[in-house]
Design an enzyme around this catalytic site. Structure first.
Site, PDB file in Angstrom:
ATOM      1  N   TRP A 101      17.502 -10.369 -31.842  1.00 32.99           N
ATOM      2  CA  TRP A 101      17.544 -11.524 -32.747  1.00 32.99           C
ATOM      3  C   TRP A 101      16.149 -11.989 -33.099  1.00 32.99           C
ATOM      4  O   TRP A 101      15.876 -12.360 -34.238  1.00 32.99           O
ATOM      5  CB  TRP A 101      18.384 -12.650 -32.153  1.00 32.99           C
ATOM      6  CG  TRP A 101      19.821 -12.269 -32.018  1.00 32.99           C
ATOM      7  CD1 TRP A 101      20.543 -12.159 -30.865  1.00 32.99           C
ATOM      8  CD2 TRP A 101      20.733 -11.921 -33.083  1.00 32.99           C
ATOM      9  NE1 TRP A 101      21.836 -11.771 -31.146  1.00 32.99           N
ATOM     10  CE2 TRP A 101      21.976 -11.615 -32.495  1.00 32.99           C
ATOM     11  CE3 TRP A 101      20.604 -11.828 -34.460  1.00 32.99           C
ATOM     12  CZ2 TRP A 101      23.091 -11.234 -33.240  1.00 32.99           C
ATOM     13  CZ3 TRP A 101      21.712 -11.447 -35.212  1.00 32.99           C
ATOM     14  CH2 TRP A 101      22.926 -11.162 -34.605  1.00 32.99           C
ATOM     15  N   ASP A 171      15.197 -20.433 -31.672  1.00 30.74           N
ATOM     16  CA  ASP A 171      16.606 -20.093 -31.894  1.00 30.74           C
ATOM     17  C   ASP A 171      17.318 -20.243 -30.545  1.00 30.74           C
ATOM     18  O   ASP A 171      17.041 -19.505 -29.606  1.00 30.74           O
ATOM     19  CB  ASP A 171      16.682 -18.638 -32.388  1.00 30.74           C
ATOM     20  CG  ASP A 171      18.111 -18.112 -32.507  1.00 30.74           C
ATOM     21  OD1 ASP A 171      19.069 -18.839 -32.169  1.00 30.74           O
ATOM     22  OD2 ASP A 171      18.268 -16.941 -32.938  1.00 30.74           O
ATOM     23  N   LYS A 195      28.545 -19.506 -30.520  1.00 33.12           N
ATOM     24  CA  LYS A 195      28.368 -19.015 -29.158  1.00 33.12           C
ATOM     25  C   LYS A 195      28.813 -20.074 -28.156  1.00 33.12           C
ATOM     26  O   LYS A 195      29.554 -19.788 -27.237  1.00 33.12           O
ATOM     27  CB  LYS A 195      26.892 -18.660 -28.896  1.00 33.12           C
ATOM     28  CG  LYS A 195      26.266 -17.753 -29.936  1.00 33.12           C
ATOM     29  CD  LYS A 195      26.701 -16.303 -29.807  1.00 33.12           C
ATOM     30  CE  LYS A 195      26.503 -15.484 -31.070  1.00 33.12           C
ATOM     31  NZ  LYS A 195      25.126 -15.208 -31.450  1.00 33.12           N
TER      32      LYS A 195
END
Ligand SMILES: *Cc1c(COP(=O)(O)O)cnc(C)c1O
Length: 360
Positions: A101, A171, A195
Site C-alpha cells: 500500500w 494511511d 477494515k
C-alpha cells in the site's frame, strides 16, 4: 442464523450489535418510515446522522478543532493521488516503503512530482519496519508519507518517524480506531473504513485545516480537492450515506465498550493469544519481526505450501473463514480487527493446536 468467524482483511467483520441494530432500523428508521438508504442526504434526518457521526469520531479520537473530518469516496486508493495534488507545493515528498500500500501510494505520487523512497523494508519481504529515527528527509519535502499498519505483511509502526519538522501523512486504513493516537502528530491521517470501521466504499480523512486550500495542482478535479469536501461538510455531492450511518454505529459501539484505550487493551489481549501460540508452536510460525508485529493482521506459515492449503481448507470447513494469506505472499493471515471477539481468536488457536496435533 449461523455466523462464521471471519478473519478477512477487508471488507471485514463488523460488531454483531451494530448489524442487529441496522437490521432493526432497516424498514423504518426511528419512525421516519424509510431506511437510511432511501433518505435524501439534504434531509434533516440525514444531517443529524452525519453530524452525530462526526461528533462521535471527534470525541473518540480527541480530534483538535483545527482538523477537519472528511467523509469521501474512492477508498484509500484515491487518496494516493489526492494527497500529492493537494499537498505538493514544492513538488517533492518522501515515502517510507513498508509494503504494497505504501508502494502504491509512492508510485501514484510519482505522477505528480518527485516522490522519493527514503526507506524501505523490501529487502526482507516487508517483514519489519525500517529505522525511521534519522531518515534522509528532503530539505524541500512537502510531506513524509507512511502506511502505519501494513495489512498484507502484518507490521505496524510502534513509533512514528522523525520527519525532521516535515508534515506527516499516514494511511491508517487497517489500524483505524484500534488504539488511541495523537492526531496533532499528523498533517493528514486517513483510512479506508472497510477494515476496521464500516462497509466498503468510503475513506475518512482527518486533515489539518491549514492544508485545505485552493492552492492545489491546477488540473486537480473539483472532487479531488480537500477544500471542496471541507467547504461542503462532506456533502458537495451525494455522500456514501449508508456507510456514514454504519460508521456512526460502530463509533457508538466503541464508545460503549470504553473508547480507544479499552479497544487497545482488548486488541492486545486478542493478539497475544495468537502470537503466544505461534511462538511456541512447532508447526506454525509468524513471519514478522517481533517488535513490529501488528495487533490487527497476523500472517503465519507452516513452512510447507501444501500444509498451508490443507489448513486453510479445513479451517474454512470448521467455520474459520478468509484465513488464506494475500495472493502475493501466500501462507495464512488472520485479521483480528476491533470487531473480532476474543472468543474467535481463542477458538482459532484451539483449532490450530488440534491441526498441529493431527498433522505433525
Ligand atoms: C485496504 C487498504 C488500502 C486500499 O483501500 P481501498 O479502500 O480499497 O482503496 C490502502 N491502504 C491500506 C493500508 C489498506 O489496508
Amino acid at each position: 442464523m449461523s455466523r462464521v468467524y471471519n478473519f478477512s482483511a477487508g471488507p471485514a467483520v463488523l460488531p454483531e450489535a451494530v448489524l442487529l441494530e441496522a437490521q432493526e432500523e432497516m424498514m423504518d428508521y426511528r419512525g421516519h418510515g424509510m431506511s437510511v438508504m432511501e433518505m435524501s442526504h439534504r434531509s434533516k434526518m440525514f444531517d443529524d446522522i452525519i453530524q452525530e457521526t462526526e461528533a462521535d469520531l471527534r470525541d473518540l479520537m480527541q480530534i483538535p478543532d483545527n482538523y477537519k473530518v472528511l467523509f469521501m469516496q474512492g477508498g484509500a486508493s484515491l487518496q494516493f493521488a489526492m494527497i500529492p495534488m493537494n499537498l505538493m507545493k514544492n513538488g517533492v515528498a518522501d515515502y517510507v516503503i513498508t509494503g504494497q500500500w505504501a508502494k502504491k501510494a509512492w508510485q501514484e505520487a510519482q505522477k505528480y512530482g518527485k516522490a522519493n523512497a527514503v526507506a524501505s523494508s523490501a529487502d526482507k519481504m516487508f517483514s519489519y519496519i525500517p529505522d525511521c529515527s534519522d531518515l534522509p528527509i528532503s530539505e524541500d519535502a512537502d510531506y513524509v508519507y507512511i502506511c502505519e499498519n501494513n495489512t498484507i505483511y502484518g507490521t505496524k509502526y510502534k513509533k512514528l518517524p522523525n520527519t525532521k519538522g516535515k508534515l506527516l501523512v499516514s494511511d491508517v486504513s487497517s489500524c483505524f480506531l484500534s488504539e488511541p493516537i495523537n492526531v496533532s502528530d499528523y498533517g493528514i491521517v486517513y483510512g479506508g473504513v472497510q477494515k476496521n470501521i464500516g462497509p466498503a466504499g468510503m475513506v475518512i480523512s482527518i486533515v489539518r485545516e491549514d492544508l485545505i486550500t485552493d492552492d492545489v495542482m491546477p488540473f486537480t478535479p473539483t472532487m479531488m480537492k480537500f477544500k471542496t469536501h471541507a467547504d461542503a461538510g462532506s456533502m458537495y455531492n451525494t455522500p456514501n450515506c449508508y456507510c456514514i450511518y454504519m460508521c456512526g454505529k460502530v463509533f457508538k459501539w466503541i464508545k460503549s465498550i470504553g473508547g480507544l484505550s479499552a479497544m487497545k487493551e482488548r486488541n492486545e489481549a486478542k493478539a497475544k493469544i495468537l502470537y503466544d501460540f505461534l511462538d511456541q508452536s512447532d508447526m506454525f510460525s509468524g513471519t514478522v519481526v517481533k517488535e513490529d508485529r501488528s495487533l490487527m493482521n497476523v500472517p503465519f506459515v507452516t513452512g510447507n505450501k501444501e500444509l498451508d492449503a490443507k489448513f486453510v481448507k479445513e479451517a474454512e470447513a470448521a467455520g474459520f473463514v478468509n484465513l488464506k494469506g494475500h495472493r502475493t505472499v501466500g501462507g495464512m493471515r488472520a485479521s483480528i480487527y476491533n470487531a473480532m471477539p476474543i472468543e474467535g481468536v481463542e477458538a482459532l488457536v484451539k483449532f490450530m493446536k488440534e491441526f498441529e496435533e493431527v498433522n505433525k
